[in-house]
Design a protein around this motif. Structure first.
Motif, PDB file in Angstrom:
ATOM      1  N   THR A  56       9.264 -12.278 -23.409  1.00 45.11           N
ATOM      2  CA  THR A  56       8.935 -12.289 -25.042  1.00 45.11           C
ATOM      3  C   THR A  56       8.235 -13.542 -25.116  1.00 45.11           C
ATOM      4  OG1 THR A  56      11.207 -13.844 -25.635  1.00 45.11           O
ATOM      5  CG2 THR A  56      11.279 -11.346 -25.373  1.00 45.11           C
ATOM      6  N   VAL A  57       7.548 -13.585 -26.282  1.00 46.71           N
ATOM      7  CA  VAL A  57       6.612 -14.511 -26.864  1.00 46.71           C
ATOM      8  C   VAL A  57       7.581 -15.877 -27.103  1.00 46.71           C
ATOM      9  CG1 VAL A  57       5.380 -15.606 -28.747  1.00 46.71           C
ATOM     10  CG2 VAL A  57       4.786 -13.197 -27.756  1.00 46.71           C
ATOM     11  N   GLU A  74      -0.447 -12.003 -23.985  1.00 45.84           N
ATOM     12  CA  GLU A  74      -1.140 -10.812 -25.027  1.00 45.84           C
ATOM     13  C   GLU A  74      -0.091  -9.839 -25.500  1.00 45.84           C
ATOM     14  OE1 GLU A  74      -1.546  -7.526 -24.104  1.00 45.84           O
ATOM     15  OE2 GLU A  74      -0.617  -7.720 -22.055  1.00 45.84           O
ATOM     16  N   ARG A  75      -0.360  -9.142 -26.635  1.00 47.86           N
ATOM     17  CA  ARG A  75       0.217  -8.068 -26.917  1.00 47.86           C
ATOM     18  C   ARG A  75      -0.772  -6.916 -27.167  1.00 47.86           C
ATOM     19  NH1 ARG A  75       3.579 -10.004 -24.753  1.00 47.86           N
ATOM     20  NH2 ARG A  75       5.870 -10.298 -25.175  1.00 47.86           N
ATOM     21  N   ALA A  80      -1.304 -13.200 -28.165  1.00 51.26           N
ATOM     22  CA  ALA A  80      -0.053 -12.927 -28.853  1.00 51.26           C
ATOM     23  C   ALA A  80       0.057 -14.064 -29.893  1.00 51.26           C
ATOM     24  CB  ALA A  80       1.198 -12.994 -28.128  1.00 51.26           C
ATOM     25  N   GLU A  81       0.643 -13.668 -31.164  1.00 48.27           N
ATOM     26  CA  GLU A  81       0.742 -14.603 -32.279  1.00 48.27           C
ATOM     27  C   GLU A  81       2.005 -15.443 -31.749  1.00 48.27           C
ATOM     28  OE1 GLU A  81       1.997 -14.182 -37.105  1.00 48.27           O
ATOM     29  OE2 GLU A  81       1.605 -12.489 -35.813  1.00 48.27           O
ATOM     30  N   THR A 105       3.305 -14.272 -20.847  1.00 51.63           N
ATOM     31  CA  THR A 105       4.058 -13.255 -21.203  1.00 51.63           C
ATOM     32  C   THR A 105       3.163 -12.052 -21.645  1.00 51.63           C
ATOM     33  OG1 THR A 105       5.553 -12.034 -22.828  1.00 51.63           O
ATOM     34  CG2 THR A 105       4.257 -13.765 -23.754  1.00 51.63           C
ATOM     35  N   THR A 106       3.344 -10.619 -20.844  1.00 52.11           N
ATOM     36  CA  THR A 106       2.141  -9.558 -21.322  1.00 52.11           C
ATOM     37  C   THR A 106       2.997  -8.296 -21.650  1.00 52.11           C
ATOM     38  OG1 THR A 106       2.362  -8.857 -18.933  1.00 52.11           O
ATOM     39  CG2 THR A 106       1.001 -10.658 -19.458  1.00 52.11           C
ATOM     40  N   THR A 107       2.189  -7.408 -22.297  1.00 54.52           N
ATOM     41  CA  THR A 107       2.657  -6.349 -22.762  1.00 54.52           C
ATOM     42  C   THR A 107       3.577  -5.347 -21.732  1.00 54.52           C
ATOM     43  OG1 THR A 107       0.869  -6.109 -24.148  1.00 54.52           O
ATOM     44  CG2 THR A 107       2.091  -4.191 -23.953  1.00 54.52           C
TER      45      THR A 107
END
Length: 240
Positions: A56-57, A74-75, A80-81, A105-107
């Motif tokens: 998770t972010v 990224e998302r 990623a925000e 963290t990635t999708t």
């Protein structure tokens, strides 16, 4: 080992299928060509101390703050925000990443890595480190599952192509009695003369190209640009 006294070589085309495979008795290769595993090997090749993959972010931000690491991820193909850096291999040149820890963290890719935690060993693979991956798998002489991160559990072209390329290179050392491995190799055989052109029909190619990331795509589909082997140890990927 199989009856042929060769270890088995299988391809899992999606994380949603991983429960059907004997993870505990296999080396699992995590494949997320566009772009997580390409970025991981690039960062390590350029001197990163280690890469910590997280789901998770929030976890990414918290761990990064605690260890003074570089938080990235990224998302859906975009930074990623809440994070400063994204999932492009070009964001991690030696002068930026050397001796630092990347928390990523990635999708799709980091999720699959955590799902495979009971494997004999986990490594990550992509075209930029395909030779290191193939050499290592031959040397280990253990059962192998090539695990495609896919796209939100849906089979994708690029990870399947990479799995097929690995099968094509090392099949003589393994027992390949797996329809998805044969299918992946067949797809690779169709694409290998011009993988980049072949990939233009793929959904993720179109998704990333829309963001102007053709340079990333080209790099991620090119063999041996960062030929190092990321191995998962104690919660982090280190290069050997």
């Amino acid at each position: 080992m199989t009856e042929s006294n060769k270890p088995s070589l299988e391809v899992c085309l999606s994380p949603a299928l991983l429960h059907l495979f004997d993870v505990k008795n296999s080396i699992v290769v995590i494949i997320d060509v566009l772009r997580a595993t390409s970025t991981i090997c690039t960062a390590l090749y350029n001197g990163a101390a280690k890469v910590i993959p997280v789901a998770t972010v929030e976890e990414c931000v918290n761990i990064g703050r605690a260890i003074d690491g570089i938080t990235a991820g990224e998302r859906d193909g975009k930074v990623a925000e809440g994070l400063v850096h994204g999932n492009s291999p070009f964001e991690y040149p030696r002068e930026f990443i050397e001796n630092k820890t990347l928390v990523l963290t990635t999708t799709n890719g980091t999720k699959l890595l955590h799902m495979a935690k009971d494997a004999i060993q986990i490594i990550t693979g992509s075209f930029p480190n395909i030779s290191a991956v193939c050499d290592y798998l031959i040397a280990q002489n253990q059962n192998v599952i090539l695990g495609c991160a896919a796209w939100k559990d849906r089979v994708n072209m690029e990870d399947t192509l990479f799995a097929g390329a690995v099968v094509n290179r090392i099949r003589e050392h393994f027992d390949v009695n797996c329809d998805s491995a044969i299918a992946a190799e067949t797809l690779y055989e169709s694409a290998k003369t011009d993988i980049h052109q072949f990939m233009k029909q793929a959904s993720h190619y179109k998704r990333l190209a829309k963001y102007g990331l053709e340079k990333d795509i080209t790099y991620c589909l090119t063999p041996d640009g960062a030929n190092i082997l990321p191995i998962f140890k104690d919660g982090a990927l280190v290069g050997v």
